[in-house]
Design an enzyme around this catalytic site. Structure first.
Site, PDB file in Angstrom:
ATOM      1  N   ASP A 140      -1.993 -10.507   8.743  1.00 58.01           N
ATOM      2  CA  ASP A 140      -0.934 -11.590   8.028  1.00 58.01           C
ATOM      3  C   ASP A 140       0.355 -11.408   8.458  1.00 58.01           C
ATOM      4  OD1 ASP A 140      -2.959 -12.938   6.284  1.00 58.01           O
ATOM      5  OD2 ASP A 140      -3.175 -10.601   5.773  1.00 58.01           O
ATOM      6  N   TYR A 175     -11.248  -0.935  -0.480  1.00 62.31           N
ATOM      7  CA  TYR A 175     -11.555  -0.537   1.012  1.00 62.31           C
ATOM      8  C   TYR A 175     -10.229   0.179   1.427  1.00 62.31           C
ATOM      9  CZ  TYR A 175      -8.030  -3.846   3.562  1.00 62.31           C
ATOM     10  OH  TYR A 175      -6.985  -4.176   3.932  1.00 62.31           O
ATOM     11  N   ARG A 176      -8.979   0.291   0.599  1.00 64.47           N
ATOM     12  CA  ARG A 176      -7.817   0.806   1.050  1.00 64.47           C
ATOM     13  C   ARG A 176      -6.960   0.336  -0.258  1.00 64.47           C
ATOM     14  NH1 ARG A 176      -4.335  -3.039   5.232  1.00 64.47           N
ATOM     15  NH2 ARG A 176      -2.698  -1.505   5.980  1.00 64.47           N
ATOM     16  N   TYR A 187       0.748  -1.233   0.136  1.00 61.14           N
ATOM     17  CA  TYR A 187       0.135   0.010  -0.120  1.00 61.14           C
ATOM     18  C   TYR A 187       0.918   1.232   0.036  1.00 61.14           C
ATOM     19  CZ  TYR A 187      -4.004  -3.122   0.939  1.00 61.14           C
ATOM     20  OH  TYR A 187      -4.682  -4.174   0.795  1.00 61.14           O
ATOM     21  N   HIS A 240       5.009  -6.587  -4.129  1.00 63.18           N
ATOM     22  CA  HIS A 240       3.479  -7.036  -4.256  1.00 63.18           C
ATOM     23  C   HIS A 240       2.957  -5.518  -4.189  1.00 63.18           C
ATOM     24  CE1 HIS A 240       2.502  -7.037  -0.170  1.00 63.18           C
ATOM     25  NE2 HIS A 240       3.849  -7.472   0.048  1.00 63.18           N
TER      26      HIS A 240
END
Ligand code: ADP
Length: 544
Positions: free
Chosen positions: A167, A487-488, A106, A406
């Site tokens: 996670d 959502y993000r 993110y 990622h």
């Protein structure tokens, strides 16, 4: 456009003369102590998860020089954060707060505006300020990781309380919660489980929210709302304040737990599975934030490179995945459900019997016997996480490509067959179009699910990075056209995602901008975060 100019360092934020900026940094050093202001003038190092950089996104999808900090400052108290904010206002310098900067997928530690001064709060503000073993609550500073809190609970012998962990457990509890991250126990919705914030506003005032506003109260971590408008929401995924303390509730040890895993054979089993999951999840027979993972992710979670399975270009073919799955301990399948049941054995037995009867209605469904799995199987990582034990096994699938990184696409939907199939179909089609391997997982909240699609890419492969970006951008637009929103999202996609929340001629963004201008008149705090640009940046081509 690659930006490779490490000659004239540090990077100076736009709109400030170089000499004025350097003088301002000297001013900051004088206030904070020289050793607590680091100029970013060295070669950028990516490190790895546990030793990540705080100057940029170690998993950048752009050129890593694009979203890079000019300097990093390490405050040690709320008052020092306040001083930094006042300094930023005086010199009109963009600042960007991070807690630990492990927000990988993110944006990591990167600021949205190139040359911002990063406030690394976590390095020195890393205290657990309070643990209340009677109320099952705690109060933490930005630098407290899930690992750290878990360790301290163990050291103190507080076996009656659990921490919910996401996670990867190395990140900040406060940072993850502000970004509305999730974990996998019944306390998985971190934002819903927090209680009370201390915030430094962009103009330097300090506020405490909820009961924290009442001097002498003893309910700050027990009752999240206090009196009057509930202001906490303004500080999550936002650029309206810097959070320096957060209250968090802890889960009671349920007195026993038991993981379970089911596999489902066919891609189309996803639809009926969702119809089975929904009532069980809403009714809390399925008690934790559960995962329905595609076999591709299970294979990648072994930590082996893609080349071991397939050397071709384009998306890895389904047949290859099934051949690999057939040789894996869980056997061939398309979907795997990871869940956990809590409580003493007789309570678990009651719930597990219902789950078993319902899941086995799907032809070909199997319950996996954990004793048949090797000790380092991904199953046991899920088991630890759902029991509140931090873990980093999840990182293994980044080994799928060389220089693996990622970035996520994360739309939300109800827990329904039609929604799951539409989103899965959309993702699969676009991944195939761009020749990208598709790693979907449905993370089932309570009444909704997040589809998390992680695109794994080679940080040194410009063409593949572009394909990933194009694929993400198409997925966001096409999902929005079907009525789905994220959502993000990653820093570089925030403008686009924000623009999909456009109801009423963009009324929500207009409201956010009005708040931003009122709270941050000089536009110094994390400009552009969540697509919210202060007045002085708006309409000047900053969006991407
Ligand atoms: P983590 O290390 O837990 O992954 P980060 O420190 O990377 O979390 O923070 C995640 C996001 O939340 C970042 O986008 C950052 O801008 C924001 N954030 C983190 N800490 C704060 C804070 N104390 N105040 C305001 N925003 C924050």
């Amino acid at each position: 456009k690659p930006i490779r100019d490490r000659q004239r360092l540090p990077v100076v934020p736009q709109g400030i003369e170089r000499d004025d900026f350097l003088a301002a940094l000297e001013d900051l050093k004088a206030k904070m102590g020289h050793e607590f202001v680091e100029i970013n003038d060295k070669a950028l190092k990516d490190g790895w998860y546990m030793e990540h950089p705080n100057t940029h996104d170690m998993m950048t999808i752009l050129d890593e020089e694009e979203l890079v900090a000019s300097a990093v400052v390490y405050p040690s108290t709320t008052e020092e954060v306040q001083q930094i904010v006042l300094w930023a206002n005086k010199h009109r310098i963009p600042i960007f707060p991070i807690s630990m900067g492990r927000n990988l997928g993110y944006g990591g530690a990167a600021p949205r505006v190139r040359g911002s001064v990063t406030l690394d709060l976590g390095k020195r503000m890393n205290k657990i300020l309070d643990i209340n073993p009677e109320d099952y609550t705690c109060l933490v500073e930005p630098g407290v990781s899930f690992y750290a809190l878990h360790e301290v609970l163990k050291e103190k012998g507080y076996d009656h309380m659990w921490v919910d962990t996401p996670d990867l457990g190395g990140g900040s509890i406060l940072g993850n919660t502000l970004d509305r991250g999730v974990g996998y126990t019944p306390y998985g919705d971190h934002w819903a489980c927090h209680s009370g914030l201390e915030v430094v506003l962009p103009t330097g005032e300090i506020i405490r929210t909820g009961m924290g506003a009442l001097p002498g109260n003893n309910t700050w971590q027990a009752f999240p709302y206090g009196f009057g408008p509930y202001s906490d929401g303004l500080f999550s995924q936002s650029n309206f304040g810097i959070v320096t303390k957060m209250g968090m509730t802890l889960m009671p040890n349920p007195g026993g737990y038991e993981s379970f895993m089911y596999t489902f054979q066919k891609e189309e089993d996803l639809g009926p599975l969702m119809e089975i999951i929904r009532p069980l999840r809403i009714g809390m027979i399925l008690e934790n934030v559960a995962q329905v993972r595609h076999v591709a992710q299970g294979i990648a979670a072994q930590g082996l490179p893609r080349s071991k399975f397939y050397q071709g270009s384009g998306s890895i073919p389904d047949e290859v995945l099934h051949t690999a799955a057939a040789e894996s301990p869980a056997g061939d399948h398309t979907w795997a459900y990871y869940g956990m049941s809590y409580g003493p054995s007789h309570i678990r037995a009651y719930k597990l019997a219902i789950v078993d009867a319902e899941f086995l209605k799907i032809p070909g469904a199997k319950k996996v016997d954990p004793s048949t799995l090797p000790a380092d199987d991904y199953y046991f990582s899920r088991d630890r996480i759902a029991a509140g034990i931090p873990d980093i096994h999840e990182l293994r699938w980044v080994n799928w490509t060389p220089n693996g990184a990622h970035i996520a696409f994360s739309p939300v939907s109800p827990i329904r067959s039609a929604d799951a199939m539409k989103l899965f179909g959309l993702g699969k089609k676009l991944h195939q179009q761009y020749g990208i391997d598709f790693f979907p997982a449905f993370i089932v909240g309570l009444r909704e699910m997040h589809l998390i699609v992680e695109i794994v890419f080679d940080r040194d492969d410009t063409e593949r990075k572009q394909a990933a970006m194009d694929c993400l951008r198409d997925m966001i637009d096409q999902a929005a056209a079907l009525g789905y929103g994220e959502y993000r999202t990653h820093l570089v996609l925030m403008d686009q995602v924000a623009s999909t929340y456009s109801w009423g001629d963009g009324a929500l963004m207009k409201f956010n901008e009005r708040l931003k201008d009122a709270l941050d008149p000089n536009g110094i705090l994390a400009p552009g975060k969540s697509g919210i640009w202060p007045k002085r940046y708006r309409g000047r081509g900053w969006e991407m």
